[in-house]
Motif scaffolding. Structure first.
Motif: not given
Ligand code: GTP
Length: 862
Positions: A696-705
């Motif tokens: 799983l890849t979670f990138d706070p820049k792209l995946d956080c709202f």
């Protein structure tokens, strides 16, 4: 002859019939005045702990654990009548399902005093000072059936010592080896009790030799059986420690015992006297090999083993077994059903098994760092975990932080009692749990109040005001705590958030739950019953974490899975008969697994929905690959149900902070939970996934709202991303089926060996790994040095065929042990078949060895 009983007399072993509850002696642990009594005058908590024994009874099924426990309760005055397994009147087997089947399912915990307090003067006094002092014994009677092995493991970790009951006819059986190995893992000091010596074919000597060869510990024979006239009825024991013989009056309740000094024994039975002297010499010699202190004493007594004081032997036995390695195994003899041998066994519990302070420090984990409880309480683990930055400003010193820990306890058992509601059994490891204490559950992150504290005597209970360190007690009325949870009382903790991080995640002695291999669908009788049934199942799961439940989203079915057919049958009994759930359980089926055979593409999923009236938005990316040969080095990985989940996440920075107050750890857990939920149901046949690596890849820049990115939204994003990858794998035919393959150990006699091996390898697709006899060098303890059985002392067996010398392990009736790897499907209903091949004598145990990919024809048969 000062060490032995001077004259032939009739004695009553601890004549005390008081019900502990009625005199209130046990109300309040520790130094409450009510616990002070003339014989012991214990004044401090330390002294109470020193006279406490937390012990378990472990064994193969039917060896006589429950029968022995019932006698212990009777002689200690807890019961006024001896319970009988065969007519379903036992105290410890109190579930209807247990009484109906005559087997133990749940480990029952009972507390009693041995010897009973203010015991009458007419008891046979042991030469040991310990066994004459009243001890508090917290005793756990564990199940012997292999389906409930997990119940044994979770009890073992809270025990300080164990009595292993062996069937004197069957000897060391397969499940005995298994529980023995688990006790080795937890370093539990043990003594062995060879039971059923009244039965035809009982062979104490052979059993002693088997203890050496199969359990790989040196049998220190402390008692030898006394057969009337050398070949008659089993009537008592020769006590090699105290150099005396004890004869139980026939047909009584076992309280009247005739004692013989060594001299007097010469008049009564000279051959037995000579054997007892031999046994004493063998015991001293064996111990001297392990214990230099006793060797010194022996030399001081001019190598005269008879002259050595009994207390020196007791102290030596204690030193030899206290490390829990099982290298020396004190062996006792009896027949619980005939009320023979139980009181000296209880004395041995006091004399030889450790008190809670003599045990190694409990293991704990704090986040990812592991250590011991005392390291934690000294603040060391907090420094080493580097979590200082998480500490609040007020208490930023680790020592100040841990100073507020009031109690740490492990919930090792949850029982739904029809009269008292849910009871949570705890072992307290540090501090003291007081009535009304606020307990933080470090697994569930909730605070619950310990409104009532109890001490259990099987189905009876006494209210107490506190449970101090080292003791086992019960908390009534908790709504959430489950078996295995760590509970903490922390002064000044906020009930909502618990103790400050990282203490709020403390785990005491964590254990792994084995994978379930059978399942059955639960069908509520009507839609309106669904909620009630789900609540009852939730309660069953609190009791028994080796049961699992899954909701099949497509069919809407509840699927209950467990360790064996009997395990699920009992769960059904509990559900329908005990909890009165209006539901039906479908057929019990094998729980296959699905697995990925090729790497999938990466799937990004953005979750954007309202959850419970609150906006939720988060995204993540997932791909799957076979676990074998995969690379889990980038990111942090978590093992879940035979799968691996790797989280890759760039370090958060000021440009892309983590949402709200989420820590990196909480975010990872949300992702792991989402992926685990998706893996619970495969796309091909709805079986759980196995051997699959999820990245799983979670990138706070792209995946956080912003604040919309809640843990629930993150979990959902992970779940849908993994779903998408699974769907792709299925459409590419990259999902294989796997079946559970069991490690099976069959015990049989020589004459049925050929038929069993042939049946396993030709008809059942099994792979035979080894064929051992009892003197074989290979056992479950192959890593331990083998024992030269010819050097082990064992008295002659008058009834065993071809024996008489105690060297009957290689005689014609010798037991053989076949170890094989067999697909579970081929083992369904095997017991009936085995019984018919062996004339009813064969037994077997099995445990999951691995999951293997199904070959073409086997896959078609699923
Ligand atoms: N002859 C004889 N029978 C015994 C003795 N001890 C137990 N039994 C019988 O053996 C059977 C099994 O005894 P239990 O006490 O239920 O054995 P267990 O080890 O608790 O069994 P599980 O709980 O099912 O593992 C019962 O029928 C007992 O009456 C004994 O000393 N002599």
């Amino acid at each position: 002859m000062s060490l032995t009983i001077a004259r032939r007399r009739f004695y009553t072993w601890h004549q005390c019939f008081r019900c502990v509850r009625s005199d209130g002696k046990l109300k309040g642990w520790a130094s409450s005045p009510s616990r002070r009594h003339a014989s012991t005058s214990l004044s401090s908590h330390d002294e109470v702990v020193k006279t406490t024994r937390n012990i378990g009874i472990i064994a193969h099924i039917d060896a006589g654990k429950t029968t022995t426990t019932e006698r212990m309760l009777y002689y200690s005055g807890i019961t006024r009548r001896i319970g009988d397994v065969d007519d379903g009147s036992t105290v410890t087997d109190f579930l209807p399902a247990e009484r109906a089947r005559g087997i133990t399912i749940q480990s029952a915990a009972v507390t009693f005093k041995w010897p009973p307090e203010n015991d009458g003067s007419s008891s046979i006094k042991s030469s040991s000072s310990k066994s004459n002092l009243s001890h508090t014994i917290n005793l756990i009677d564990t199940p012997g059936h292999a389906d409930f092995t997990f119940e044994v493991i979770r009890s073992l970790r809270i025990l300080d010592g164990a009595v292993c009951v062996l069937d004197g006819v069957a000897g060391v059986e397969a499940q005995t080896e298994k529980v023995w190995a688990q006790a080795n893992n937890w370093s539990i000091p043990r003594i062995a009790f060879v039971n059923k010596l009244d039965r035809d074919g009982a062979a104490f000597g052979r059993t002693v030799k088997e203890i050496g060869s199969r359990l790989r510990g040196w049998p220190a024979v402390c008692q030898i059986p006394w057969w009337e006239g050398g070949k008659g009825r089993f009537t008592g024991v020769g006590d090699a420690i105290n150099l005396r013989a004890l004869k139980w009056v026939e047909g009584g309740d076992g309280k009247t015992i005739q004692g013989f000094s060594l001299e007097k024994l010469g008049e009564e039975d000279a051959a037995f006297q000579a054997e007892l002297i031999k046994a004493r010499a063998a015991l001293v010699e064996a111990l001297c090999e392990f214990d230099e202190e006793l060797l010194g004493t022996w030399l001081e007594h001019d190598d005269d083993s008879v002259a050595i004081p009994a207390q020196a032997i007791i102290d030596s036995l204690r030193r030899c077994i206290i490390d829990g390695s099982g290298r020396v195994i004190p062996v006792f003899a009896g027949a619980s059903f005939r009320n023979i041998g139980v009181q000296p066994l209880l004395d041995a519990v006091n004399d030889l098994l450790p008190n809670p302070t003599e045990r190694p420090d409990a293991e704990v984990s704090l986040g990812s760092s592991k250590g011991t409880l005392s390291e934690l309480l000294q603040g060391k683990m907090i420094q080493s975990s580097g979590s200082n930055r998480q500490l609040s400003k007020k208490t930023n010193k680790p020592t100040a932080l841990v100073a507020s820990i009031e109690a740490c306890a492990l919930a090792f058992k949850v029982v739904n009692d029809l009269r008292r509601g849910v009871l949570v059994y705890v072992r307290v490891y540090s501090g003291s749990i007081h009535r009304n204490a606020a307990l933080w559950n470090t697994n569930l992150h909730v605070t619950e109040r310990a409104q009532r504290l109890l001490q259990m005597q099987a189905s009876d209970a006494i209210e107490i005001s506190n449970i101090p360190a080292g003791q086992i007690g019960v908390i009534a009325g908790l709504k959430h705590a489950r078996t295995g949870d760590t509970l903490m009382s922390y002064s000044g903790a906020n009930p909502k958030t618990g103790p400050p991080a990282p203490l709020n995640t403390l785990q005491l002695r964590p254990i792994d739950v084995p994978p379930p291999v059978f399942f059955a669908a639960i069908e509520p009788h009507s839609l309106s019953e669904e909620k009630n049934v789900a609540e009852i199942i939730a309660l069953l799961l609190r009791e028994d974490p080796s049961l699992h439940v899954n909701m099949d989203e497509e069919s809407g079915q509840m699927l209950l899975s467990g360790m064996g057919e009997l395990h699920l049958e009992i769960a059904r009994d509990r559900l329908v008969n005990d909890f009165k759930a209006k539901a039906t359980m479908g057929n019990i089926e094998i729980s296959y697994r699905e697995s990925i055979t090729a790497v999938t593409a990466s799937h990004r999923y953005e979750f954007d929905r309202d959850v419970a009236g609150k906006k939720g938005r988060a995204a993540c990316e997932a791909f799957l690959e076979p676990i074998e040969g995969s690379d889990a080095s980038q990111g942090s990985s978590f093992e879940r149900d035979g799968n691996l989940i790797t989280i890759r996440m760039p370090e958060p920075d000021d440009d892309a902070p983590l949402p709200g107050e989420l820590s990196a750890e909480a975010l990872s857990m949300a992702l792991v939970n989402g992926a685990t939920a998706a893996l619970a149901r495969g796309p091909r046949r709805a079986f759980p996934l196995h051997s699959t690596h999820v990245v799983l890849t979670f990138d706070p820049k792209l995946d956080c709202f912003g604040t919309d990115t809640t843990p629930v939204a993150i979990s959902s994003a992970a779940r849908f991303a993994v779903h998408a990858a699974l769907k792709e794998a299925h459409s590419n035919n990259s999902i294989a089926l796997m079946e559970p393959v069991m490690n099976v150990v069959i015990s049989c006699d020589e004459s049925s060996l050929g038929a069993i091996v042939h049946d396993l390898s030709s008809a059942r697709g099994g792979h035979v790994l080894s064929l051992e006899n009892d003197s074989a060098s290979e056992t479950a303890f192959a890593e331990l040095p083998s024992i030269d059985i010819d050097r082990v002392y064992a008295p002659p067996d008058p009834f065993a065929s071809g024996s008489g010398s105690g060297e009957s392990v290689n005689g014609p009736g010798q037991q053989r042990h076949v170890t094989a790897r067999v697909p579970l499907k081929e083992m369904v209903g095997y017991l009936k078949h085995l019984r018919s091949m062996t004339g009813g004598r064969g037994t077997f145990v099995m445990s999951v060895d691995r999951f293997e990919r199904l070959s073409g024809p086997r896959e078609k048969a699923v």
